[in-house]
Design a protein around this motif. Sequence first.
Motif, short mmCIF file in Angstrom:
data_model
loop_
_atom_site.label_atom_id
_atom_site.label_comp_id
_atom_site.label_asym_id
_atom_site.label_seq_id
_atom_site.Cartn_x
_atom_site.Cartn_y
_atom_site.Cartn_z
N TRP A 104 0.88 -1.17 0.00
CA TRP A 104 0.00 0.00 0.00
C TRP A 104 0.91 1.22 0.00
N GLN A 105 0.64 2.16 -0.87
CA GLN A 105 1.43 3.40 -0.92
C GLN A 105 0.46 4.57 -0.87
N TYR A 106 0.82 5.58 -0.10
CA TYR A 106 0.00 6.78 0.05
C TYR A 106 0.81 7.97 -0.42
N GLU A 107 0.12 8.93 -1.00
CA GLU A 107 0.80 10.14 -1.49
C GLU A 107 -0.14 11.33 -1.34
N GLU A 108 0.37 12.40 -0.75
CA GLU A 108 -0.41 13.63 -0.68
C GLU A 108 -0.46 14.24 -2.07
N VAL A 109 -1.66 14.58 -2.53
CA VAL A 109 -1.87 15.22 -3.83
C VAL A 109 -2.80 16.41 -3.60
N PRO A 110 -2.87 17.35 -4.55
CA PRO A 110 -3.72 18.53 -4.33
C PRO A 110 -5.17 18.19 -3.98
N GLU A 111 -5.69 17.07 -4.51
CA GLU A 111 -7.08 16.70 -4.26
C GLU A 111 -7.27 15.97 -2.93
N GLY A 112 -6.18 15.63 -2.24
CA GLY A 112 -6.27 14.89 -0.98
C GLY A 112 -5.15 13.89 -0.85
N THR A 113 -5.51 12.60 -0.94
CA THR A 113 -4.53 11.52 -0.77
C THR A 113 -4.74 10.47 -1.85
N ARG A 114 -3.66 10.13 -2.56
CA ARG A 114 -3.71 9.01 -3.50
C ARG A 114 -3.29 7.76 -2.73
N MET A 115 -4.09 6.71 -2.86
CA MET A 115 -3.80 5.43 -2.25
C MET A 115 -3.65 4.40 -3.36
N VAL A 116 -2.54 3.67 -3.35
CA VAL A 116 -2.24 2.69 -4.39
C VAL A 116 -2.04 1.33 -3.73
N TRP A 117 -2.72 0.32 -4.28
CA TRP A 117 -2.53 -1.06 -3.83
C TRP A 117 -1.85 -1.84 -4.95
N THR A 118 -0.73 -2.48 -4.64
CA THR A 118 -0.03 -3.34 -5.58
C THR A 118 0.01 -4.74 -4.98
N GLN A 119 -0.45 -5.71 -5.75
CA GLN A 119 -0.49 -7.09 -5.27
C GLN A 119 0.27 -7.99 -6.23
N ASP A 120 1.20 -8.76 -5.68
CA ASP A 120 1.95 -9.76 -6.44
C ASP A 120 1.66 -11.10 -5.81
N PHE A 121 1.31 -12.09 -6.64
CA PHE A 121 0.86 -13.37 -6.12
C PHE A 121 1.01 -14.44 -7.18
N ALA A 122 0.84 -15.67 -6.72
CA ALA A 122 0.72 -16.82 -7.63
C ALA A 122 -0.23 -17.79 -6.95
N MET A 123 -1.03 -18.43 -7.76
CA MET A 123 -1.95 -19.44 -7.25
C MET A 123 -1.22 -20.79 -7.20
N LYS A 124 -1.58 -21.61 -6.23
CA LYS A 124 -1.02 -22.96 -6.15
C LYS A 124 -1.55 -23.77 -7.35
N PRO A 125 -0.78 -24.78 -7.80
CA PRO A 125 -1.24 -25.59 -8.93
C PRO A 125 -2.59 -26.25 -8.71
N ASP A 126 -2.92 -26.59 -7.46
CA ASP A 126 -4.21 -27.25 -7.19
C ASP A 126 -5.31 -26.27 -6.78
N ALA A 127 -5.06 -24.96 -6.91
CA ALA A 127 -6.07 -23.95 -6.57
C ALA A 127 -7.26 -24.07 -7.53
N PRO A 128 -8.45 -23.69 -7.07
CA PRO A 128 -9.63 -23.80 -7.93
C PRO A 128 -9.66 -22.80 -9.09
N VAL A 129 -8.77 -21.78 -9.05
CA VAL A 129 -8.69 -20.79 -10.13
C VAL A 129 -7.22 -20.57 -10.47
N ASP A 130 -6.98 -19.98 -11.65
CA ASP A 130 -5.59 -19.72 -12.05
C ASP A 130 -5.22 -18.25 -11.82
N ASP A 131 -3.96 -17.91 -12.12
CA ASP A 131 -3.45 -16.55 -11.90
C ASP A 131 -4.25 -15.52 -12.70
N ALA A 132 -4.59 -15.84 -13.93
CA ALA A 132 -5.33 -14.88 -14.77
C ALA A 132 -6.71 -14.60 -14.18
#
Length: 159
Positions: free
Chosen positions: A95-123
């Motif tokens: 999570w990254q926060y940044e003060e901007v003229p309109e208030g606060t920009r909040m950014v979420w970056t997620q990096d992950f991989a699904m297990k081979p036996d997971a019910p869904v894939d990465d896409a």
Amino acid sequence: MAGHTQNEIVIAAPVDLVWDMTNDVANWPDLFSEYASAEILSREGNKTTFRLTMHPDKDGKVWSWVSERETDRDTLSVKARRVETGPFAYMDIRWQYEEVPEGTRMVWTQDFAMKPDAPVDDAWMTDNINRNSKVQMALIRDRIEQAAAEREPVPTLTD
């Protein structure tokens, strides 16, 4: 293949309020619509370990997992990861926060991989996270902006 998402929103509120509300994990069920509960398991310095439990899905299944989150107020950033990964091989979130003229920009970056036996894939999970992040971020924005408006002094006739 691994999954990667990045979503952001601008919240018309001061960074201190956005930071405080979004890092109050115990109150996430009041901030996010998807969490039924957030249980703090431990706190050590800036690191919080907690269990999130979601509301039942359409099939009645309740998903729950343990994550840890480490805040860095000086850099306006948070690093988090799932400790109990469930269907994920790994899940890292920034999570990254940044003060901007309109208030606060909040950014979420997620990096992950699904297990081979997971019910869904990465896409599939990438699409799901991108879709859900937009919904949750808009809800969070609205709730924080409402809290900000409630904190503003009300002008009086003598002002």
